[in-house]
Write a protein that holds these residues in place. Sequence first.
Motif: not given
Length: 227
Positions: A117-120, A127-129, A164-165, A170-171
């Motif tokens: 994914i983009d760094a958005d 992605a977390k959801k 943020y991730a 998130i890894i």
Amino acid sequence: MHVVQNTLILFTLLKLLSVQARTVSQFTYVKTVAIFWTVMYVFCVKPFKTRMNLEMAVTDEMVEIALQTKPEFVCLVPEKREELTTEGGLDVVGQLEKIKAATKKLTDAGIKVSLFIDADRQQIEAAKKCGAPFIELHTGHYADATTEDEQQAELKKIAAGASYAHDLGIIVNAGHGLTYHNVAPIAALPEIYELNIGHSIIGRAVFDGLNKAVADMKALMIEARQS
């Protein structure tokens, strides 16, 4: 930080060969040949000594293949134009339920799932959801930047996204277009767990051999992280 030696070497050759393919049928032929010889190389010629990271589209067919082959990692990537964001990563926000279902199926089978994914922030939250434990941040625009200012701006986006991730649990992996010349600033980001680099390493390996090509890239990454 771990270094992945891309076992599916011939997919890099596919990327090179596809430039010459002028029609869909030619591209399909090249892709089929590349996949065939990749399987022959990995499973019949050379003992399988590393973990497999399977990059795949979010389709029922590819999910079933992954469930049968059981790679350690799967990275879900965009295949069709409508699956892309304007930046080039997988549009998780626009396909949330579809990607969430695929992620659950793969995770339930013991396969670790990553989303390219983009760094958005919105894509990272999506992605977390989905329940994906990993993401791979798209570094293509950073790699393609034509000026120092442009590259620094892209690096800041990636750094902010990685931070943020990481805060969400998130890894964070990263990849796309990284080379021996531009890898250091990305490798230096403390949240980055792994970099996925194929084309540049295999290109260098043609001249220096795979062992040296991998060792040189690893040295650059370690130096960046320690500086």
